[in-house]
Motif scaffolding. Structure first.
Motif, PDB file in Angstrom:
ATOM      1  N   LYS A  38      41.585  45.879  27.767  1.00 52.66           N
ATOM      2  CA  LYS A  38      42.314  45.108  26.757  1.00 52.66           C
ATOM      3  C   LYS A  38      41.544  45.119  25.442  1.00 52.66           C
ATOM      4  N   GLU A  39      40.237  44.860  25.519  1.00 53.92           N
ATOM      5  CA  GLU A  39      39.430  44.852  24.305  1.00 53.92           C
ATOM      6  C   GLU A  39      39.433  46.222  23.638  1.00 53.92           C
ATOM      7  N   TYR A  98      37.770  43.893  38.973  1.00 56.41           N
ATOM      8  CA  TYR A  98      39.045  44.337  38.424  1.00 56.41           C
ATOM      9  C   TYR A  98      39.374  43.579  37.140  1.00 56.41           C
ATOM     10  N   ILE A  99      39.131  42.287  37.133  1.00 58.67           N
ATOM     11  CA  ILE A  99      39.370  41.472  35.933  1.00 58.67           C
ATOM     12  C   ILE A  99      38.474  41.953  34.797  1.00 58.67           C
ATOM     13  N   ALA A 100      37.210  42.247  35.115  1.00 62.37           N
ATOM     14  CA  ALA A 100      36.292  42.753  34.089  1.00 62.37           C
ATOM     15  C   ALA A 100      36.794  44.088  33.538  1.00 62.37           C
ATOM     16  N   ASN A 112      34.775  34.675  55.993  1.00 64.01           N
ATOM     17  CA  ASN A 112      34.147  34.303  54.724  1.00 64.01           C
ATOM     18  C   ASN A 112      33.584  35.527  54.009  1.00 64.01           C
ATOM     19  N   GLU A 113      33.000  36.456  54.760  1.00 67.20           N
ATOM     20  CA  GLU A 113      32.475  37.675  54.152  1.00 67.20           C
ATOM     21  C   GLU A 113      33.607  38.508  53.557  1.00 67.20           C
ATOM     22  N   LYS A 114      34.727  38.601  54.277  1.00 64.53           N
ATOM     23  CA  LYS A 114      35.879  39.350  53.761  1.00 64.53           C
ATOM     24  C   LYS A 114      36.414  38.694  52.496  1.00 64.53           C
ATOM     25  N   LEU A 115      36.511  37.375  52.517  1.00 64.87           N
ATOM     26  CA  LEU A 115      37.002  36.648  51.346  1.00 64.87           C
ATOM     27  C   LEU A 115      36.054  36.848  50.166  1.00 64.87           C
ATOM     28  N   GLY A 116      34.750  36.783  50.435  1.00 65.28           N
ATOM     29  CA  GLY A 116      33.773  37.014  49.375  1.00 65.28           C
ATOM     30  C   GLY A 116      33.892  38.406  48.788  1.00 65.28           C
ATOM     31  N   ASN A 117      34.110  39.402  49.651  1.00 62.93           N
ATOM     32  CA  ASN A 117      34.285  40.780  49.165  1.00 62.93           C
ATOM     33  C   ASN A 117      35.532  40.907  48.307  1.00 62.93           C
ATOM     34  N   LYS A 118      36.619  40.268  48.742  1.00 60.66           N
ATOM     35  CA  LYS A 118      37.855  40.319  47.949  1.00 60.66           C
ATOM     36  C   LYS A 118      37.649  39.654  46.588  1.00 60.66           C
ATOM     37  N   LEU A 119      36.945  38.533  46.585  1.00 63.42           N
ATOM     38  CA  LEU A 119      36.692  37.852  45.318  1.00 63.42           C
ATOM     39  C   LEU A 119      35.853  38.729  44.392  1.00 63.42           C
ATOM     40  N   ARG A 120      34.845  39.386  44.941  1.00 64.78           N
ATOM     41  CA  ARG A 120      34.018  40.275  44.123  1.00 64.78           C
ATOM     42  C   ARG A 120      34.852  41.430  43.571  1.00 64.78           C
ATOM     43  N   GLU A 121      35.740  41.976  44.396  1.00 67.25           N
ATOM     44  CA  GLU A 121      36.618  43.060  43.929  1.00 67.25           C
ATOM     45  C   GLU A 121      37.521  42.576  42.796  1.00 67.25           C
ATOM     46  N   GLN A 122      38.051  41.375  42.937  1.00 65.73           N
ATOM     47  CA  GLN A 122      38.928  40.838  41.904  1.00 65.73           C
ATOM     48  C   GLN A 122      38.162  40.590  40.606  1.00 65.73           C
ATOM     49  N   VAL A 123      36.929  40.119  40.710  1.00 67.91           N
ATOM     50  CA  VAL A 123      36.112  39.901  39.517  1.00 67.91           C
ATOM     51  C   VAL A 123      35.866  41.230  38.808  1.00 67.91           C
TER      52      VAL A 123
END
Length: 117
Positions: A87-88, A79-81, A66-77
């Motif tokens: 883009k802007e 990257y998206i930002a 779960n911690e690894k998944l949370g870290n990946k999600l934070r990294e993706q957020v």
């Protein structure tokens, strides 16, 4: 997905606590020979210990996953930002360039207009 895993982890932890309570209650009863199979009672204690150990190991593994998944999600957020910012920035640059190029256009007759007149 992370919330579902955390809920599953909580449910297993609650079950683990209940099993620990049952085990502690069973340990208060001595494993002395009784008319009903005494070896079965001691065997149940060992099995309970093994189950508890397995569940604790599983819970640790789930926590790490779960911690690894949370870290990946934070990294993706992040990257998206970053991509959104790029883009802007690109859209703003394009808009400025387009406005700037239109303001510098000089009204000159086209080649066709020169031959027609």
């Amino acid at each position: 997905m992370l919330a579902a895993k955390e809920e599953q982890l909580r449910a297993f932890q609650e079950e683990m606590c209940a099993l620990k309570e049952n085990l502690l209650a069973d340990e208060k009863e001595p494993c002395l020979p009784q008319r009903s199979a005494p070896k079965d009672n001691c065997k149940m204690h060992r099995e309970n210990d093994q189950i508890m150990s397995n569940m604790e190991q599983w819970a640790k593994e789930q926590k790490i996953a779960n911690e690894k998944l949370g870290n990946k999600l934070r990294e993706q957020v992040k990257y998206i930002a970053k991509l959104t910012g790029e883009k802007e920035s690109s859209v703003l640059f394009y808009t400025r360039t387009k406005k700037h190029s239109h303001s510098h256009v000089i009204d000159t007759p086209s080649v066709l207009e020169q031959h027609i007149c």
